[in-house]
Design an enzyme around this catalytic site. Structure first.
Site, PDB file in Angstrom:
ATOM      1  N   ASP A 105     -14.379  -6.163  -4.082  1.00  0.00           N
ATOM      2  CA  ASP A 105     -14.723  -6.320  -2.959  1.00  0.00           C
ATOM      3  C   ASP A 105     -16.073  -6.695  -2.480  1.00  0.00           C
ATOM      4  O   ASP A 105     -16.855  -5.998  -2.831  1.00  0.00           O
ATOM      5  CB  ASP A 105     -14.418  -4.848  -2.373  1.00  0.00           C
ATOM      6  CG  ASP A 105     -13.037  -4.376  -2.623  1.00  0.00           C
ATOM      7  OD1 ASP A 105     -11.847  -4.973  -2.684  1.00  0.00           O
ATOM      8  OD2 ASP A 105     -12.804  -3.067  -2.457  1.00  0.00           O
ATOM      9  N   ASP A 118       0.862  -1.294  -0.018  1.00  0.00           N
ATOM     10  CA  ASP A 118       0.159  -0.062  -0.068  1.00  0.00           C
ATOM     11  C   ASP A 118       0.892   1.350   0.016  1.00  0.00           C
ATOM     12  O   ASP A 118       1.728   1.511   0.902  1.00  0.00           O
ATOM     13  CB  ASP A 118      -0.897  -0.145   1.296  1.00  0.00           C
ATOM     14  CG  ASP A 118      -2.102  -1.144   1.047  1.00  0.00           C
ATOM     15  OD1 ASP A 118      -1.999  -1.810   0.185  1.00  0.00           O
ATOM     16  OD2 ASP A 118      -2.653  -1.259   2.392  1.00  0.00           O
TER      17      ASP A 118
END
Lengths: 202, 251
Positions: free
Chosen positions: B130, B11
């Site tokens: 997701d 990330d």
């Protein structure tokens, strides 16, 4: 310098970086005549066999002449498939025909594997060639494809995913790899270095 | 035999890794290129760089990050986070990405998947889904898990594959960050419905969780971020564990 033939099939940045790490300078020929001066020729490519239509008669003739004069040639993935007679993915389109055989869609077989074949798989060495010098047996390399070339006398390494297919082919100074050496860590770079060494030796 | 892949997710914000980096001997722990090199040495199979900024300055930093990582790493590199258009994807590919991962943009503009697959090949197009459990199945959420959609995870996965996506990065919102294990039921439901590879994400906490998602969950790959920071040899140890328990891995 080694010519990297750009016919619009995919992104070439990774191939350039791989050869850079293998110590080679690449140039992208803007016209077929430019390959005559190359120390080697790389035909990359991803995607549909139909994309090789961009390699028209002028490119085909120029590459054939260069190979006839002894220039090493490496086809990667779709670029390897193009070295053969053709592919059932685009039956109306002829390949370059430097190697005999036709590319066919992988079949899941009894193992019911997923197609496309994506990921790291092992090579089984079936022959000798300078392009695989120093390669560890059972090396893992990175594949991503749905079509493949059957195992013929030109196969130097095979791979099995549902069925066994040609992973590395070699005839004289013409080579093909079904996987992506530029994405295959140390094993892939070894193959690129071997090819670069052959080009440098000319 | 085709190996099950372990994928590390970095990330990245403004060029720095922002999540749980704790290698003791890595002074510049936030440098994605250093971390990527470390993962590579430990035998990671693939990297995902997730841009969590998605600002103009962040984009420039991201391109530099992709260049730095792809210059020295010769394993597949996917880039996701804020890729909304053909131009965003082109910039990522030009910088050295092998794949782009699309989430919200694919939901709002499904033909984008087809355009990118036609241009770069399906192998370069990852659809990130997701999903969260609902009464009867798994609902898809957009915008980083914030915005509900009217789609089910299996149905959207099948459609995305049909539109040209070459892989599915499937994250369980319920499990993400919990370290309670991957959602094997979700993963198996999607993996059984499509022929393209499914990367399971969300919930990794122990070695057993990886074993379960590769067997019960029928995952082709598993992605994790902070779990790989547990110890210095987490990836090598995990691979040894998987190999010893019958899961094919690259080593």
């Amino acid at each position: 310098m080694i010519a990297l033939v750009d016919y619009g099939a995919g992104n070439l940045a990774s191939v350039r970086k791989g050869f850079d790490a293998a110590g080679a300078e690449l140039f992208t020929p803007s016209a077929p005549a430019d390959v005559a001066a190359a120390s080697g020729i790389v035909v990359p490519g991803v995607g549909h066999f139909g994309a090789t239509a961009a390699l028209d008669d002028n490119w085909r003739a120029a590459i054939r002449v260069a190979v006839g004069a002894g220039t090493p040639l490496l086809g990667i993935c779709l670029g390897m498939q193009w070295l053969f007679d053709g592919s059932e993915e685009a039956p109306d389109l002829a390949g370059l025909g430097l190697l005999r055989g036709n590319c066919a869609r992988l079949r899941p077989g009894e193992a019911a594997v997923k197609i496309p074949h994506v990921g790291w798989n092992t090579l089984s060495m079936t022959g000798a060639s300078p392009v695989v010098d120093g390669l560890e047996p059972d090396s893992f390399v990175y594949f991503t494809h749905s079509y493949a070339v059957p195992v013929t006398a030109d196969a130097v390494a095979t791979c099995t995913h549902g069925q066994t297919f040609a992973a590395i082919v070699a005839t004289g100074h013409v080579f093909g790899v079904q996987f992506h050496p530029e994405k295959s860590a140390a094993a892939g770079l070894r193959i690129l270095r071997n090819f670069v060494a052959m080009c440098d030796a000319r | 035999m085709l190996a099950k892949r372990l994928i590390a997710c970095l990330d990245v914000r403004n060029g720095c890794v922002v999540k749980g980096v704790s290698f003791e001997d890595l002074r510049e722990a936030g440098d994605p290129a250093l971390l990527a090199r470390r993962y590579n040495a430990e035998g990671i199979d693939e990297l995902v760089i997730l841009d969590v900024t998605a600002t103009v300055e962040g984009r420039r930093a991201l391109a530099r990050t992709i260049r730095a990582v792809s210059r020295e790493l010769f394993i597949p590199l996917a880039v996701g986070g804020g890729i909304r258009s053909d131009d965003d994807a082109a910039a990522a590919f030009d910088a050295g990405a092998d794949k782009v991962s699309l989430n919200t943009a694919a939901l709002s503009d499904p033909p984008l998947l087809t355009r990118l697959a036609d241009r770069y090949g399906s192998q370069a197009v990852v659809v990130a889904i997701d999903a969260r459990r609902s009464g009867v199945g798994f609902d898809v959420f957009a915008r980083g898990g914030q915005a509900p959609t009217d789609r089910g995870a299996v149905e959207w996965a099948v459609e995305a594959a049909g539109r040209g996506a070459g892989e599915i990065l499937l994250t369980s919102i319920d499990r993400d960050g919990t370290r309670a294990g991957f959602d094997c039921e979700l993963t198996a439901a999607v993996s059984s419905a499509v022929s393209i590879p499914v990367i399971a994400s969300g919930g990794a906490g122990t070695f057993e969780h990886f074993h379960d998602v590769f067997t019960i969950g029928r995952a082709d790959a598993a992605l994790a971020a902070s779990v790989f920071h547990f110890s210095e040899h987490a990836i090598a140890d995990l691979k040894a564990y998987l190999r010893d328990t019958g899961v094919p891995v690259r080593c």
